[in-house]
Structure formats: structure tokens, C-alpha cells
Motif scaffolding. Structure first.
Motif, PDB file in Angstrom:
ATOM      1  N   GLN A  39       7.620   1.615  -5.765  1.00  0.00           N
ATOM      2  CA  GLN A  39       6.423   2.028  -5.034  1.00  0.00           C
ATOM      3  C   GLN A  39       6.016   3.473  -5.367  1.00  0.00           C
ATOM      4  O   GLN A  39       4.930   3.902  -4.977  1.00  0.00           O
ATOM      5  N   ALA A  69       0.333   4.880  -6.207  1.00  0.00           N
ATOM      6  CA  ALA A  69      -0.732   4.620  -5.230  1.00  0.00           C
ATOM      7  C   ALA A  69      -0.818   5.779  -4.233  1.00  0.00           C
ATOM      8  O   ALA A  69      -1.902   6.166  -3.805  1.00  0.00           O
ATOM      9  N   LYS A  72      -2.616   8.785  -5.715  1.00  0.00           N
ATOM     10  CA  LYS A  72      -4.065   8.528  -5.771  1.00  0.00           C
ATOM     11  C   LYS A  72      -4.675   8.692  -4.378  1.00  0.00           C
ATOM     12  O   LYS A  72      -5.741   9.291  -4.230  1.00  0.00           O
ATOM     13  N   PHE A  73      -3.964   8.184  -3.370  1.00  0.00           N
ATOM     14  CA  PHE A  73      -4.467   8.307  -1.992  1.00  0.00           C
ATOM     15  C   PHE A  73      -4.591   9.782  -1.608  1.00  0.00           C
ATOM     16  O   PHE A  73      -5.600  10.207  -1.054  1.00  0.00           O
ATOM     17  N   ARG A  76      -7.429  11.566  -3.320  1.00  0.00           N
ATOM     18  CA  ARG A  76      -8.742  11.163  -2.825  1.00  0.00           C
ATOM     19  C   ARG A  76      -9.011  11.636  -1.393  1.00  0.00           C
ATOM     20  O   ARG A  76     -10.103  12.070  -1.060  1.00  0.00           O
ATOM     21  N   GLN A  82      -2.104   6.333   6.136  1.00  0.00           N
ATOM     22  CA  GLN A  82      -2.278   5.573   4.893  1.00  0.00           C
ATOM     23  C   GLN A  82      -2.154   4.072   5.117  1.00  0.00           C
ATOM     24  O   GLN A  82      -2.784   3.301   4.399  1.00  0.00           O
ATOM     25  N   GLN A  83      -1.339   3.672   6.089  1.00  0.00           N
ATOM     26  CA  GLN A  83      -1.112   2.239   6.280  1.00  0.00           C
ATOM     27  C   GLN A  83      -0.622   1.910   7.682  1.00  0.00           C
ATOM     28  O   GLN A  83      -0.064   2.760   8.386  1.00  0.00           O
ATOM     29  N   LEU A 106      -2.002  -8.017  -2.163  1.00  0.00           N
ATOM     30  CA  LEU A 106      -1.908  -7.242  -3.407  1.00  0.00           C
ATOM     31  C   LEU A 106      -0.919  -7.838  -4.401  1.00  0.00           C
ATOM     32  O   LEU A 106      -1.101  -7.711  -5.599  1.00  0.00           O
ATOM     33  N   TYR A 107       0.140  -8.488  -3.900  1.00  0.00           N
ATOM     34  CA  TYR A 107       1.175  -8.994  -4.812  1.00  0.00           C
ATOM     35  C   TYR A 107       1.267 -10.518  -4.717  1.00  0.00           C
ATOM     36  O   TYR A 107       1.147 -11.083  -3.625  1.00  0.00           O
ATOM     37  N   PRO A 124      -7.180  -3.372   1.745  1.00  0.00           N
ATOM     38  CA  PRO A 124      -7.892  -2.708   2.856  1.00  0.00           C
ATOM     39  C   PRO A 124      -9.341  -3.179   3.007  1.00  0.00           C
ATOM     40  O   PRO A 124      -9.866  -3.187   4.118  1.00  0.00           O
ATOM     41  N   LYS A 125      -9.945  -3.600   1.915  1.00  0.00           N
ATOM     42  CA  LYS A 125     -11.340  -4.057   2.002  1.00  0.00           C
ATOM     43  C   LYS A 125     -11.453  -5.411   2.718  1.00  0.00           C
ATOM     44  O   LYS A 125     -12.541  -5.793   3.129  1.00  0.00           O
ATOM     45  N   GLY A 129     -10.920  -2.011   6.442  1.00  0.00           N
ATOM     46  CA  GLY A 129     -10.720  -0.647   5.953  1.00  0.00           C
ATOM     47  C   GLY A 129      -9.333  -0.092   6.210  1.00  0.00           C
ATOM     48  O   GLY A 129      -9.099   1.103   6.032  1.00  0.00           O
ATOM     49  N   GLU A 133       0.292  -3.517   5.807  1.00  0.00           N
ATOM     50  CA  GLU A 133       1.519  -3.970   5.156  1.00  0.00           C
ATOM     51  C   GLU A 133       2.156  -5.043   6.014  1.00  0.00           C
ATOM     52  O   GLU A 133       2.174  -4.934   7.252  1.00  0.00           O
TER      53      GLU A 133
HETATM   54  N1  CMX Z   1      -6.355   2.667   3.396  1.00  0.00           N
HETATM   55  C1  CMX Z   1      -7.670   2.291   3.485  1.00  0.00           C
HETATM   56  N2  CMX Z   1      -8.482   2.156   2.413  1.00  0.00           N
HETATM   57  C2  CMX Z   1      -7.952   2.431   1.207  1.00  0.00           C
HETATM   58  C3  CMX Z   1      -6.613   2.822   1.034  1.00  0.00           C
HETATM   59  C4  CMX Z   1      -5.814   2.944   2.190  1.00  0.00           C
HETATM   60  N3  CMX Z   1      -4.535   3.316   2.107  1.00  0.00           N
HETATM   61  N4  CMX Z   1      -6.367   2.996  -0.276  1.00  0.00           N
HETATM   62  C5  CMX Z   1      -7.520   2.744  -0.912  1.00  0.00           C
HETATM   63  N5  CMX Z   1      -8.468   2.406  -0.031  1.00  0.00           N
HETATM   64  C6  CMX Z   1      -9.862   2.061  -0.322  1.00  0.00           C
HETATM   65  C7  CMX Z   1     -10.483   3.022  -1.300  1.00  0.00           C
HETATM   66  O1  CMX Z   1     -10.995   4.140  -0.621  1.00  0.00           O
HETATM   67  C8  CMX Z   1     -11.556   2.179  -1.926  1.00  0.00           C
HETATM   68  O2  CMX Z   1     -12.685   2.191  -1.100  1.00  0.00           O
HETATM   69  P1  CMX Z   1     -14.172   2.399  -1.724  1.00  0.00           P
HETATM   70  O3  CMX Z   1     -14.315   1.303  -2.736  1.00  0.00           O
HETATM   71  O4  CMX Z   1     -15.062   2.231  -0.543  1.00  0.00           O
HETATM   72  O5  CMX Z   1     -14.167   3.760  -2.327  1.00  0.00           O
HETATM   73  C9  CMX Z   1     -10.972   0.775  -1.912  1.00  0.00           C
HETATM   74  O6  CMX Z   1      -9.882   0.819  -0.976  1.00  0.00           O
HETATM   75  C10 CMX Z   1     -10.404   0.251  -3.217  1.00  0.00           C
HETATM   76  O7  CMX Z   1      -9.952   1.316  -3.945  1.00  0.00           O
HETATM   77  P2  CMX Z   1      -9.487   1.134  -5.446  1.00  0.00           P
HETATM   78  O8  CMX Z   1      -9.799   2.412  -6.188  1.00  0.00           O
HETATM   79  O9  CMX Z   1      -9.975  -0.158  -6.013  1.00  0.00           O
HETATM   80  O10 CMX Z   1      -7.968   0.967  -5.306  1.00  0.00           O
HETATM   81  P3  CMX Z   1      -6.890   2.086  -5.296  1.00  0.00           P
HETATM   82  O11 CMX Z   1      -6.495   2.363  -6.707  1.00  0.00           O
HETATM   83  O12 CMX Z   1      -7.276   3.215  -4.408  1.00  0.00           O
HETATM   84  O13 CMX Z   1      -5.690   1.293  -4.646  1.00  0.00           O
HETATM   85  C11 CMX Z   1      -4.548  -0.061  -3.109  1.00  0.00           C
HETATM   86  C12 CMX Z   1      -5.760   0.817  -3.346  1.00  0.00           C
HETATM   87  C13 CMX Z   1      -4.537  -0.423  -1.633  1.00  0.00           C
HETATM   88  C14 CMX Z   1      -4.665  -1.307  -3.996  1.00  0.00           C
HETATM   89  C15 CMX Z   1      -3.283   0.761  -3.516  1.00  0.00           C
HETATM   90  O14 CMX Z   1      -3.192   1.911  -2.706  1.00  0.00           O
HETATM   91  C16 CMX Z   1      -2.012  -0.022  -3.361  1.00  0.00           C
HETATM   92  O15 CMX Z   1      -1.616  -0.763  -4.256  1.00  0.00           O
HETATM   93  N6  CMX Z   1      -1.336   0.085  -2.193  1.00  0.00           N
HETATM   94  C17 CMX Z   1      -0.114  -0.648  -1.919  1.00  0.00           C
HETATM   95  C18 CMX Z   1       1.103   0.090  -2.328  1.00  0.00           C
HETATM   96  C19 CMX Z   1       1.304   1.330  -1.511  1.00  0.00           C
HETATM   97  O16 CMX Z   1       0.457   1.784  -0.752  1.00  0.00           O
HETATM   98  N7  CMX Z   1       2.529   1.891  -1.670  1.00  0.00           N
HETATM   99  C20 CMX Z   1       2.939   3.070  -0.972  1.00  0.00           C
HETATM  100  C21 CMX Z   1       3.677   2.715   0.285  1.00  0.00           C
HETATM  101  C22 CMX Z   1       5.027   2.118  -0.008  1.00  0.00           C
HETATM  102  C23 CMX Z   1       5.706   1.554   1.207  1.00  0.00           C
HETATM  103  O17 CMX Z   1       5.081   1.391   2.266  1.00  0.00           O
HETATM  104  O18 CMX Z   1       6.915   1.246   1.111  1.00  0.00           O
END
Ligand code: CMX
Length: 141
Positions: A39, A69, A72-73, A76, A82-83, A106-107, A124-125, A129, A133
Motif C-alpha cells: 500500500q 496513493a 498523491k492524496f 492534492r 482519507q478514508q 478497486l481490486y 470514492p466516486k 465522495g 475501505e
Molecule cells: N477520498 C475521496 N475522494 C478521493 C480520494 C479519497 N481518499 N482519493 C481520490 N479521490 C477522488 C479524486 O479527488 C478524484 O476526484 P475528481 O475526479 O473529482 O478530481 C477521483 O477520486 C478520482 O481520482 P483519480 O485521479 O482517478 O484517482 P487517484 O489516482 O487519486 O486514486 C484511488 C484514487 C481511490 C483509486 C486511490 O487513492 C487508491 O487506490 N486508494 C486505495 C488505496 C489506498 O488508499 N491506500 C492507502 C491506505 C492503505 C490502508 O488503508 O491500509
């Protein structure tokens, strides 16, 4: 489908500073920490002292790598929520039920989460929003 709110995850730039802030401001204590290479996070789980086992935890998440990820969060949005993680007893059944409603996970298959739990995420979409998890905790022996 969901048995509890397992944890709420907060993205942080500096894990030690965030742990100290939660401890000194709110009295939360670290109960677990680990590096999850897949992760791309260094994480800590915190709870209030005296809370019953199984209570909702706060997860602090710091990025291990720039291509994660989490990084990137942070780039941005900066630090913040975040979750939201829901606990389930059977992640395959929960995943199937969510996919059947047309939501994206996602997986394809669950991956390893905190303390050998099995996790997946609802996009999230597709969840108002919020990055949701799903967590099936490891069996406690
Ligand atoms: N919460 C809410 N919205 C989110 C978000 C979050 N955490 N992360 C991204 N978004 C939104 C973005 O702002 C974007 O919105 P807009 O299109 O309106 O701008 C939209 O989702 C899609 O963004 P994207 O650029 O296509 O995707 P990202 O590259 O930002 O990736 C996501 C988003 C969710 C696929 C990626 O963060 C991910 O794979 N997350 C799962 C893994 C993770 O978070 N691991 C860390 C935690 C590990 C753990 O819990 O153990």
C-alpha cells in the motif's frame, strides 16, 4: 453487511508528529504500527485508553513512496481525512453484494491490510465522495 466502523484513516506527512499531536491533544494511544509495502504506507492505529477492545480506531497514514496513493492524496489535498473503513465478517460476500449494486471495487481480489486483515476499497466516486475501505479482520487465535 457492515458490523462496525473499524477505523477512520487520516493522511499525514509526518507520522511521529501526528502521533504526538493525537496523544498530547486528545489522549489517544498507539496500539499498533506497521509498514505496508504494497500500500506504500507507514501507519499507526490509535485508540482512546480504556476503550473496549473492538472500538473504532484512528489510523494515521504516512506515505512510503512518491508514487503511492497516499502521496498523491497528500499532494492534492494536504493532510486530512482519507478514508472510512467498515468492518465485515466475509469480504468475498460483501464485495459480491457491493458489485451487484453496480459499484466499483478497486481490486479484483482482497489485498493485505493492517495486521493481516483482508481489504478492498469502494471507489470514492461510487460512494458519495468517500473512499470506503472494507476490512475483514484476521482471525484471532
Ligand atoms: N477520498 C475521496 N475522494 C478521493 C480520494 C479519497 N481518499 N482519493 C481520490 N479521490 C477522488 C479524486 O479527488 C478524484 O476526484 P475528481 O475526479 O473529482 O478530481 C477521483 O477520486 C478520482 O481520482 P483519480 O485521479 O482517478 O484517482 P487517484 O489516482 O487519486 O486514486 C484511488 C484514487 C481511490 C483509486 C486511490 O487513492 C487508491 O487506490 N486508494 C486505495 C488505496 C489506498 O488508499 N491506500 C492507502 C491506505 C492503505 C490502508 O488503508 O491500509
Amino acid at each position: 453487511l457492515v458490523t462496525a466502523v473499524d477505523h477512520v484513516g487520516i493522511a499525514v506527512a509526518d507520522l511521529d508528529a501526528a502521533i504526538a499531536f493525537q496523544r498530547d491533544t486528545f489522549g489517544l494511544r498507539v496500539t499498533h504500527s506497521e509498514v505496508n509495502e504494497e500500500q506504500g504506507v507507514h501507519e499507526a492505529m490509535l485508540r482512546a485508553p480504556g476503550d473496549a477492545t473492538g472500538a473504532t480506531q484512528i489510523q494515521l497514514l504516512a506515505p512510503l513512496r512518491e508514487d503511492s496513493a497516499l502521496a498523491k492524496f497528500l499532494d492534492r489535498n494536504g493532510p486530512g481525512l482519507q478514508q472510512l473503513a467498515y468492518r465485515v465478517t466475509d469480504i468475498e460476500a460483501a464485495s459480491e453484494a457491493i458489485r451487484a449494486k453496480g459499484l466499483r471495487l478497486l481490486y479484483e481480489e482482497p489485498r493485505r491490510g493492517t495486521a493481516n486483515s483482508r481489504i478492498n476499497f469502494v471507489h470514492p466516486k461510487d460512494a458519495g465522495g468517500v473512499l470506503v475501505e472494507l476490512v475483514e479482520p484476521a482471525e484471532v487465535h
